[in-house]
Structure formats: C-alpha cells, structure tokens
Design a protein around this motif. Structure first.
Motif, PDB file in Angstrom:
ATOM      1  N   THR A  69      34.321  27.169  38.683  1.00  0.00           N
ATOM      2  CA  THR A  69      34.356  25.725  38.491  1.00  0.00           C
ATOM      3  C   THR A  69      33.891  25.412  37.075  1.00  0.00           C
ATOM      4  OG1 THR A  69      32.093  25.429  39.317  1.00  0.00           O
ATOM      5  CG2 THR A  69      33.872  25.256  40.924  1.00  0.00           C
ATOM      6  N   VAL A  70      34.353  24.303  36.551  1.00  0.00           N
ATOM      7  CA  VAL A  70      33.955  23.826  35.233  1.00  0.00           C
ATOM      8  C   VAL A  70      33.427  22.410  35.389  1.00  0.00           C
ATOM      9  CG1 VAL A  70      34.683  23.310  32.880  1.00  0.00           C
ATOM     10  CG2 VAL A  70      35.690  25.255  34.090  1.00  0.00           C
ATOM     11  N   GLU A  71      32.130  22.242  35.123  1.00  0.00           N
ATOM     12  CA  GLU A  71      31.476  20.948  35.284  1.00  0.00           C
ATOM     13  C   GLU A  71      31.748  20.355  36.670  1.00  0.00           C
ATOM     14  OE1 GLU A  71      32.874  18.661  31.951  1.00  0.00           O
ATOM     15  OE2 GLU A  71      31.377  19.531  30.599  1.00  0.00           O
ATOM     16  N   GLY A  72      31.681  21.233  37.686  1.00  0.00           N
ATOM     17  CA  GLY A  72      31.871  20.815  39.065  1.00  0.00           C
ATOM     18  C   GLY A  72      33.311  20.695  39.498  1.00  0.00           C
ATOM     19  N   ARG A  73      34.251  20.869  38.568  1.00  0.00           N
ATOM     20  CA  ARG A  73      35.674  20.769  38.899  1.00  0.00           C
ATOM     21  C   ARG A  73      36.231  22.153  39.200  1.00  0.00           C
ATOM     22  NH1 ARG A  73      39.837  22.016  35.828  1.00  0.00           N
ATOM     23  NH2 ARG A  73      38.606  22.036  33.898  1.00  0.00           N
ATOM     24  N   ASN A  74      37.014  22.261  40.293  1.00  0.00           N
ATOM     25  CA  ASN A  74      37.648  23.528  40.618  1.00  0.00           C
ATOM     26  C   ASN A  74      38.570  23.958  39.485  1.00  0.00           C
ATOM     27  OD1 ASN A  74      36.636  24.098  43.288  1.00  0.00           O
ATOM     28  ND2 ASN A  74      37.805  22.329  43.977  1.00  0.00           N
ATOM     29  N   ASP A  75      38.383  25.189  39.026  1.00  0.00           N
ATOM     30  CA  ASP A  75      39.149  25.702  37.894  1.00  0.00           C
ATOM     31  C   ASP A  75      40.110  26.812  38.321  1.00  0.00           C
ATOM     32  OD1 ASP A  75      39.649  26.107  34.973  1.00  0.00           O
ATOM     33  OD2 ASP A  75      38.714  28.041  35.390  1.00  0.00           O
ATOM     34  N   SER A  76      39.603  27.811  39.031  1.00  0.00           N
ATOM     35  CA  SER A  76      40.456  28.910  39.482  1.00  0.00           C
ATOM     36  C   SER A  76      39.903  29.503  40.764  1.00  0.00           C
ATOM     37  CB  SER A  76      40.565  30.003  38.408  1.00  0.00           C
ATOM     38  OG  SER A  76      39.328  30.661  38.235  1.00  0.00           O
ATOM     39  N   ARG A  77      40.789  30.156  41.494  1.00  0.00           N
ATOM     40  CA  ARG A  77      40.359  30.838  42.705  1.00  0.00           C
ATOM     41  C   ARG A  77      41.221  32.070  42.919  1.00  0.00           C
ATOM     42  NH1 ARG A  77      40.411  28.173  48.689  1.00  0.00           N
ATOM     43  NH2 ARG A  77      42.160  29.556  49.130  1.00  0.00           N
ATOM     44  N   MET A  78      40.580  33.137  43.361  1.00  0.00           N
ATOM     45  CA  MET A  78      41.276  34.377  43.665  1.00  0.00           C
ATOM     46  C   MET A  78      40.867  34.853  45.049  1.00  0.00           C
ATOM     47  SD  MET A  78      41.221  38.010  41.631  1.00  0.00           S
ATOM     48  CE  MET A  78      39.422  38.087  41.654  1.00  0.00           C
ATOM     49  N   ASP A  79      41.840  35.051  45.917  1.00  0.00           N
ATOM     50  CA  ASP A  79      41.605  35.615  47.245  1.00  0.00           C
ATOM     51  C   ASP A  79      42.094  37.056  47.260  1.00  0.00           C
ATOM     52  OD1 ASP A  79      40.509  33.284  48.087  1.00  0.00           O
ATOM     53  OD2 ASP A  79      42.190  32.646  49.318  1.00  0.00           O
ATOM     54  N   ILE A  80      41.276  37.932  47.831  1.00  0.00           N
ATOM     55  CA  ILE A  80      41.544  39.372  47.800  1.00  0.00           C
ATOM     56  C   ILE A  80      41.712  39.895  49.220  1.00  0.00           C
ATOM     57  CG2 ILE A  80      40.738  41.602  46.930  1.00  0.00           C
ATOM     58  CD1 ILE A  80      38.675  39.938  45.232  1.00  0.00           C
ATOM     59  N   SER A  81      42.785  40.626  49.469  1.00  0.00           N
ATOM     60  CA  SER A  81      42.966  41.302  50.752  1.00  0.00           C
ATOM     61  C   SER A  81      42.854  42.812  50.542  1.00  0.00           C
ATOM     62  CB  SER A  81      44.311  40.950  51.382  1.00  0.00           C
ATOM     63  OG  SER A  81      45.392  41.383  50.576  1.00  0.00           O
ATOM     64  N   TYR A  82      42.484  43.513  51.610  1.00  0.00           N
ATOM     65  CA  TYR A  82      42.156  44.934  51.524  1.00  0.00           C
ATOM     66  C   TYR A  82      42.909  45.729  52.585  1.00  0.00           C
ATOM     67  CZ  TYR A  82      38.100  43.343  48.779  1.00  0.00           C
ATOM     68  OH  TYR A  82      37.285  42.772  47.838  1.00  0.00           O
ATOM     69  N   GLU A  83      42.998  47.028  52.351  1.00  0.00           N
ATOM     70  CA  GLU A  83      43.409  47.957  53.403  1.00  0.00           C
ATOM     71  C   GLU A  83      42.299  48.990  53.559  1.00  0.00           C
ATOM     72  OE1 GLU A  83      46.030  51.368  51.066  1.00  0.00           O
ATOM     73  OE2 GLU A  83      47.076  49.805  52.182  1.00  0.00           O
ATOM     74  N   GLN A  84      42.163  49.503  54.768  1.00  0.00           N
ATOM     75  CA  GLN A  84      41.064  50.439  55.020  1.00  0.00           C
ATOM     76  C   GLN A  84      41.524  51.870  54.807  1.00  0.00           C
ATOM     77  OE1 GLN A  84      39.209  50.210  58.902  1.00  0.00           O
ATOM     78  NE2 GLN A  84      37.254  50.892  58.063  1.00  0.00           N
ATOM     79  N   ASP A  85      40.803  52.565  53.951  1.00  0.00           N
ATOM     80  CA  ASP A  85      41.054  53.976  53.694  1.00  0.00           C
ATOM     81  C   ASP A  85      40.086  54.791  54.542  1.00  0.00           C
ATOM     82  OD1 ASP A  85      42.278  56.077  51.646  1.00  0.00           O
ATOM     83  OD2 ASP A  85      40.131  56.509  51.798  1.00  0.00           O
ATOM     84  N   SER A  86      40.573  55.857  55.168  1.00  0.00           N
ATOM     85  CA  SER A  86      39.750  56.627  56.099  1.00  0.00           C
ATOM     86  C   SER A  86      38.566  57.305  55.418  1.00  0.00           C
ATOM     87  CB  SER A  86      40.608  57.687  56.807  1.00  0.00           C
ATOM     88  OG  SER A  86      41.193  58.573  55.857  1.00  0.00           O
ATOM     89  N   VAL A  87      38.671  57.548  54.122  1.00  0.00           N
ATOM     90  CA  VAL A  87      37.596  58.233  53.384  1.00  0.00           C
ATOM     91  C   VAL A  87      36.765  57.253  52.568  1.00  0.00           C
ATOM     92  CG1 VAL A  87      37.066  59.978  51.637  1.00  0.00           C
ATOM     93  CG2 VAL A  87      38.930  60.363  53.289  1.00  0.00           C
ATOM     94  N   PRO A 105      41.030  47.320  47.646  1.00  0.00           N
ATOM     95  CA  PRO A 105      41.828  46.144  47.296  1.00  0.00           C
ATOM     96  C   PRO A 105      43.327  46.452  47.317  1.00  0.00           C
ATOM     97  CG  PRO A 105      39.978  46.382  45.786  1.00  0.00           C
ATOM     98  CD  PRO A 105      40.024  47.640  46.609  1.00  0.00           C
ATOM     99  N   LYS A 106      44.101  45.558  47.945  1.00  0.00           N
ATOM    100  CA  LYS A 106      45.532  45.773  48.098  1.00  0.00           C
ATOM    101  C   LYS A 106      46.359  44.669  47.440  1.00  0.00           C
ATOM    102  CE  LYS A 106      49.240  47.805  49.690  1.00  0.00           C
ATOM    103  NZ  LYS A 106      49.703  49.086  49.097  1.00  0.00           N
ATOM    104  N   VAL A 107      45.996  43.414  47.689  1.00  0.00           N
ATOM    105  CA  VAL A 107      46.710  42.263  47.119  1.00  0.00           C
ATOM    106  C   VAL A 107      45.686  41.215  46.719  1.00  0.00           C
ATOM    107  CG1 VAL A 107      48.388  40.412  47.527  1.00  0.00           C
ATOM    108  CG2 VAL A 107      48.753  42.665  48.573  1.00  0.00           C
ATOM    109  N   TRP A 108      45.854  40.610  45.549  1.00  0.00           N
ATOM    110  CA  TRP A 108      45.019  39.466  45.190  1.00  0.00           C
ATOM    111  C   TRP A 108      45.899  38.344  44.634  1.00  0.00           C
ATOM    112  CZ3 TRP A 108      44.295  44.456  43.591  1.00  0.00           C
ATOM    113  CH2 TRP A 108      44.537  44.803  42.245  1.00  0.00           C
ATOM    114  N   THR A 109      45.592  37.141  45.084  1.00  0.00           N
ATOM    115  CA  THR A 109      46.350  35.952  44.713  1.00  0.00           C
ATOM    116  C   THR A 109      45.454  35.021  43.909  1.00  0.00           C
ATOM    117  OG1 THR A 109      47.685  36.123  46.730  1.00  0.00           O
ATOM    118  CG2 THR A 109      47.694  34.002  45.572  1.00  0.00           C
TER     119      THR A 109
END
Length: 331
Positions: free
Chosen positions: A227-245, A250-254
């Motif tokens: 945020t910049v001076e309380g105003r929403n500026d950017s957002r990133m959402d991250i999705s994951y996949e589970q690795d057995s080891v 991280p798999k996809v980020w928007t």
C-alpha cells in the motif's frame, strides 16, 4: 475467450475482493503476536538451512494499460494504440540460488525496441554482482553495472518475490526481512480457503508491505501486498504444489497493480515450467561476461568502459559522452 481476456478478467475478479479482504479478520491472535512472529521467522530460517540451492524457470504473461508513461512500449505492441487500451507482453524468466549466490534472467519473447529487455541478467557469485540489460533494437548495445552487492531493483522485483520468500526470506543479502522490523496483526484473514496471519512492516513510511502467512502449511506466504499512503498499490497471490521431499513449492503467482484511482494498471500471471531443488549448480552459472559492445559502469573501481576489446572501443568510445573523460578499459 482469448487468454488475454482471461488474464484481465482474473485480475478484475481479484480487484473486486482486494479492498474488503483486509477487514475480514476471523480469528484473534493472542497478546502482541510476538510468539507467532518468532514461529514464522524460525520456520523461514529453517527452510533456508534445508534448501541449499534452487533452479526455477517460468513464463510471465502481462496485461498492461496504455498510459502516458508507457507510450513507446505500447506503440511497439499496438498498431493503433489509444490511452486506456491494454496490450499483452510475454516473458521468460529463471532464477538460480545457491547459498548466497544469485542468478536472475529475463527475456521478452515478443520484445520491442523500447523498454523490453533481451538477455536481462543479474548475477552474484559471492564476491561481485553484475547486471546486464540488452535490447532488441538494431544498432544499439546493452548496458551493464558491476557492484559489490546485488542491486535492489532485482532483489525487490515482485516477479521473483515468491521464490525469495520461500527460500531466502531472511538472508541478509537477498530476502533481507528482519524480525524486529515487522509486527503481526491481531486477526487472521482469508486467502481463498486458507486462514492467514498477516505480517506487516513497522515504520516503513508511506510504502507498506505485508505478508499473508499460512501457519497450517509450513508458514508459506499466500499473499504479498503493498500500500502507498494507505492506498492499495499491488497484490500478489501465490499458489503451491506439494513436493514429497521439499514440501510446498511455488507454482503460480498472480500480480495486479493499481493506479492512484484504484483502477487496474497491469496484471501478470507467472507459471513455473521447470524447477529443481538441492541440485549442484556450477559456479559459472553465477558468473556473467558482458557481450561485446556493452557500456559498463564499474561502481567497484569507479570507472566506465566498453566491453569487448579495441574493436568495440573504436566503434563506440570516440566522441561517446558515456565515457565522460573518466578513462576506458577493454572489458
């Protein structure tokens, strides 16, 4: 429906819930949150110890609004550009980490002569950092920088942020997140189906970063928001996949960016195409040699030079204000 429209529609959907989400806390965190904060940073430090090296490759598909400051870029992508139109940009990226060694590469696959790097790279071999940005424009050469430390503009790039947060969040040269410079907000907040703890910067001035951490899945970061001076500026959402080891990867980020009026300025979807963890990475992958003709600023030695020997020096140096009477070198 085109993939371009899909990217923009996804961003608009995210934008619709972006403003209200922060106020939808659903579970109080006891006391001042210091114990929770310690758990978060301990988990991040432990992951850094376990993950010695990573290699990731991904695609970036961006939708950018044609604004006055993007005029030359928009004109390269749009036949008859109009202010407010969106244009599509596709890029390929990779990141290598090995201890404190770092290598980030970016290419614009449908690149234009202006503002879209070809062969962009930042490399740090543990002793010296080198930055290079090329161009697809005919008759021009790239630029380079030599430094003793990694340049902040790449370290802080939102495009590599999910990988830095996953594997080098608290590293003093890379992630640089300090436990004492953050606080935990008193409530939990949802990111999709996940209930997250919000870790927020303290005393960061008008520009504020927050990290939405999922404690039920190894304290991974589900959302990064500014945020910049309380105003929403950017957002990133991250999705994951589970690795057995190696756990959650991280798999996809928007990513969405807003203008000062709260309208969509750009959106980007990054999709991992290949990765490896804890594999041996040769030192040469973290060492960068400048292509012939590169105009280089060496901040370590305090000089400028044209790389590639005297042939390139004769072509570029004589009468070139770049050298600015401060000497030259063969590179």
């Amino acid at each position: 429906m085109s993939s371009t429209t899909n990217v923009r529609n996804s961003a608009v959907l995210v934008l619709g819930v972006m403003v209200g989400t922060l106020f939808a806390g659903n579970r109080a965190i006891s006391q001042d949150g210091s114990d929770v904060k310690t758990q978060i940073f301990n988990a991040w430090r432990e992951r850094q110890k376990q993950i010695k090296s990573v290699e990731f490759e991904w695609t970036q598909v961006s939708e950018l609004k044609y604004t006055a400051d993007r005029q030359r870029e928009a004109e390269a992508f749009l036949r008859q550009p109009k202010l407010g139109d969106f244009y599509k940009k596709e890029q390929r990226s990779s990141l290598r980490l090995d201890g404190e060694r770092f290598d980030y590469r970016l290419d614009t696959t449908n690149g234009s002569p202006n503002y879209n790097p070809t062969g962009h790279r930042t490399a740090f071999d543990g002793n010296q950092a080198r930055y290079y940005s090329g161009t697809s424009r005919r008759g021009t050469v790239g630029s380079g920088i030599i430094r003793s430390e990694l340049p902040s503009f790449d370290i802080n790039s939102i495009f590599i942020r999910p990988l830095i947060l996953a594997y080098r969040a608290t590293h003093p040269r890379i992630g640089r997140l300090d436990e004492n410079s953050h606080r935990v907000l008193p409530d939990r907040y949802p990111v999709g189906d996940f209930s997250c703890i919000v870790l927020e910067e303290i005393g960061a001035g008008p520009f504020l970063r927050s990290y939405w951490v999922d404690p039920e899945h190894g304290f991974i970061v589900r959302r990064y928001q500014t945020t910049v001076e309380g105003r929403n500026d950017s957002r990133m959402d991250i999705s994951y996949e589970q690795d057995s080891v190696h756990g959650w990867v991280p798999k996809v980020w928007t990513i969405i960016n807003l203008d000062e009026n709260g309208d969509l300025r750009s959106s980007t979807v990054c999709t991992v195409t290949n990765f490896s963890i804890n594999k041996t990475i040769p030192l040469k992958e973290f060492q960068l040699s400048f292509p012939p003709g590169t105009r280089v600023i060496d901040e370590v030695k305090g000089k400028k030079f044209i790389s590639g020997g005297w042939h390139w020096f004769r072509q570029w140096a004589f009468g070139n204000a770049f050298l600015n009477n401060k000497g030259h070198d063969k590179g």
